[in-house]
Scaffold this motif. Structure first.
Motif, short mmCIF file in Angstrom:
data_model
loop_
_atom_site.label_atom_id
_atom_site.label_comp_id
_atom_site.label_asym_id
_atom_site.label_seq_id
_atom_site.Cartn_x
_atom_site.Cartn_y
_atom_site.Cartn_z
N TYR A 222 -75.05 -55.90 24.28
CA TYR A 222 -76.28 -56.66 24.08
C TYR A 222 -76.74 -57.46 25.30
O TYR A 222 -77.75 -58.16 25.23
CB TYR A 222 -76.16 -57.58 22.86
CG TYR A 222 -75.03 -58.59 22.89
CD1 TYR A 222 -75.17 -59.80 23.56
CD2 TYR A 222 -73.83 -58.34 22.23
CE1 TYR A 222 -74.15 -60.73 23.58
CE2 TYR A 222 -72.80 -59.26 22.25
CZ TYR A 222 -72.96 -60.46 22.91
OH TYR A 222 -71.94 -61.38 22.92
N LYS A 223 -75.96 -57.39 26.39
CA LYS A 223 -76.42 -58.11 27.60
C LYS A 223 -76.98 -57.09 28.59
O LYS A 223 -78.04 -56.52 28.35
CB LYS A 223 -75.28 -58.92 28.19
CG LYS A 223 -74.78 -60.04 27.24
CD LYS A 223 -73.78 -60.93 27.94
CE LYS A 223 -72.99 -61.78 26.97
NZ LYS A 223 -73.71 -62.96 26.50
N SER B 221 -69.46 -55.80 25.17
CA SER B 221 -70.51 -55.51 24.19
C SER B 221 -71.68 -54.89 24.92
O SER B 221 -71.71 -54.85 26.15
CB SER B 221 -70.97 -56.79 23.49
OG SER B 221 -70.07 -57.16 22.47
N THR C 139 -66.79 -57.09 22.84
CA THR C 139 -65.81 -57.42 23.88
C THR C 139 -64.53 -57.97 23.24
O THR C 139 -63.42 -57.54 23.56
CB THR C 139 -66.37 -58.52 24.82
OG1 THR C 139 -67.76 -58.34 25.00
CG2 THR C 139 -65.66 -58.51 26.15
N THR C 140 -64.72 -58.93 22.36
CA THR C 140 -63.57 -59.61 21.76
C THR C 140 -62.76 -58.64 20.90
O THR C 140 -61.52 -58.69 20.87
CB THR C 140 -64.05 -60.81 20.93
OG1 THR C 140 -64.91 -61.62 21.74
CG2 THR C 140 -62.88 -61.67 20.46
N ASP D 281 -62.66 -58.48 31.08
CA ASP D 281 -63.85 -58.59 30.24
C ASP D 281 -65.03 -58.34 31.19
O ASP D 281 -65.24 -59.12 32.12
CB ASP D 281 -63.85 -60.02 29.67
CG ASP D 281 -65.17 -60.46 29.06
OD1 ASP D 281 -66.21 -59.87 29.36
OD2 ASP D 281 -65.15 -61.46 28.31
#
Ligand SMILES: Cc1ncc(COP(=O)(O)O)c(C=O)c1O
Length: 421
Positions: A246-247, A244, A118-119, A221
């Motif tokens: 991973y969630k 991302s 994300t970042t 985001d």
């Protein structure tokens, strides 16, 4: 309790057995496709961790399904032993992964780039817009993710932008406050579509209308939304967004997606780095790959998290995000109803359409001790947040954040509530 390798393979085998005729299709997950709600008890059995340990923290990381385990095993065997007809993470799988993520947020595959996180995605937007060179102001709010607050604070401290941080009222962001902060010098409005603090979901369409009327762009985001709550970048007026995997996409660290609206690619959000994922080579020339590929990284993409994301997105597509939301809403509603009576006031607005919900803890050590005694390990995410009162003063508060996902059920919620009783 840890999985032995034998147990792990038995689990993978069981998952594979549940698959229909060579397809990654289970009795449970086929329901989403046929318009019939999936059987969430079968879904739970496809996340072996769920039966072993309570995990009400999918807003942190999401467990792998048996399908992901099996795909990882195949990929690892290919890397260790060769053979098995695999070939890394193929161009066709890469294309399908982008297409599935695009479908999840109502974008086309050519509007999606693979990024690290994300970042990483938000940094690409900031540098692509040349925010530092443009000057003007950036509007965010205090329910945004810490990395984003850091990014814009650093730009502001370096004198590149004027940063305007809208404070929450009652743990939500008032559109009128955003309207007061946005003006014709606003270059970017950046928000966590769903806040990691309390699951609050912005009224993004109203905010993007105000931003666009002032000539500003909107970045979201979406890591706490994608995969658990319907996201439609077109209907929401989102210009670019990232997450991302991973969630709620059920993948792993190291791979994310950046969406950039087609009209903004290149001219408005410029290419700021150069690598071979962005081009093909023909007769000694570099031919640009179409679309958002210009934002991709400078090396081969990470295949392991890509294998996980590919499986996660397939699984989500079969379940259907609306079915997921229906399943989690009932469990979240139970928490919202029962937790305040146990001494845990909610800081998540009741009409929040997400499975992330947070509660204040009067004595965090006592709460942790109760949960440790009941479960022997951490089951929710502890938090420390800044609360703004009606006069605009802020104070630190502590609490717990709960993220409910497809594998959770009423037994989980009962066990959790009993532990706190
Ligand atoms: C709202 C939000 N944004 C971003 C992240 C993580 O960012 P990254 O994908 O860069 O690791 C998190 C992780 O907790 C989050 O909750």
């Amino acid at each position: 309790m840890n999985f032995s390798r034998r147990e792990l393979m038995k689990t993978v085998g069981a998952g594979a057995l549940a698959l229909g005729a060579g397809q990654n299709m289970t009795a449970a997950s086929s329901g989403g496709v046929m318009g019939v709600p999936p059987d969430f008890s079968v879904v739970r059995s496809e996340f072996p961790r769920a039966a072993k340990h309570l995990w009400l923290a999918a807003a942190e990381t999401h467990p792998f399904s048996v399908h992901t385990l099996r795909a990882l095993e195949e990929y690892s065997q290919y890397r260790a032993l060769g053979a098995l007809g695999r070939d890394g993470f193929t161009p066709a799988e890469q294309a399908e992964t982008k297409q599935m993520f695009g479908a999840l947020i109502n974008a086309s595959a050519e509007e999606i780039a693979f990024v690290l996180s994300t970042t990483d995605g938000e940094n690409l937007v900031v540098s692509g817009l040349d925010l530092a060179g443009l000057g003007g102001n950036v509007v965010i709010d205090d329910l945004h993710f810490a990395a984003s607050r850091y990014l814009y604070t650093a730009l502001a401290e370096a004198g590149h932008i004027d940063l305007r941080v809208v404070q929450h009222r009652d743990w939500q962001i008032d559109v009128a406050d955003m309207e007061r902060a946005i003006d014709s010098n606003t270059r970017l409005v950046s928000m966590a579509l769903v806040s990691n603090i309390n699951g609050y979901m912005h009224n993004v369409r109203a905010i993007s209308d105000i931003a666009h009327a002032n000539g500003a762009y909107v970045y979201a985001d979406i890591i706490q939304a994608a995969g658990n709550t319907p996201v439609d970048v077109q209907a929401m007026g989102i210009d670019c967004c990232a997450c991302s995997t991973y969630k709620w996409l059920m993948g792993d660290f190291g791979l994310g997606f950046l969406y950039v609206k087609r009209d903004l690619q290149g001219d408005v959000i410029k290419q700021t780095r150069y690598g071979l994922r962005q081009v093909t080579q023909k007769d000694g020339h570099f031919v640009p790959r179409p679309g958002a590929a210009i934002y991709e990284g400078t090396t081969t993409m990470p295949y392991l998290p890509a294998v996980c994301a590919h499986q996660g997105l397939k699984y989500l597509a079969r379940l259907g995000v609306r079915n997921i939301r229906t399943h989690t809403k009932r469990l979240v509603d139970r928490l919202q109803t029962e937790m305040p009576g146990l001494g845990y006031p909610s800081i998540t607005p009741l009409d929040t359409p997400t499975p992330v919900v947070s509660f204040l803890t009067a004595d965090p050590d006592v709460t942790r001790a109760k949960l440790d005694r009941a479960f022997g390990q951490r089951v929710v995410s502890p938090g420390q947040w800044q609360m703004t009162d009606s006069s605009g003063k802020t104070q630190s508060v502590r609490g717990i954040r709960i993220g409910v996902s497809v594998y959770n059920n009423d037994t989980d919620i009962d066990a959790f509530l009993n532990a706190l009783d």
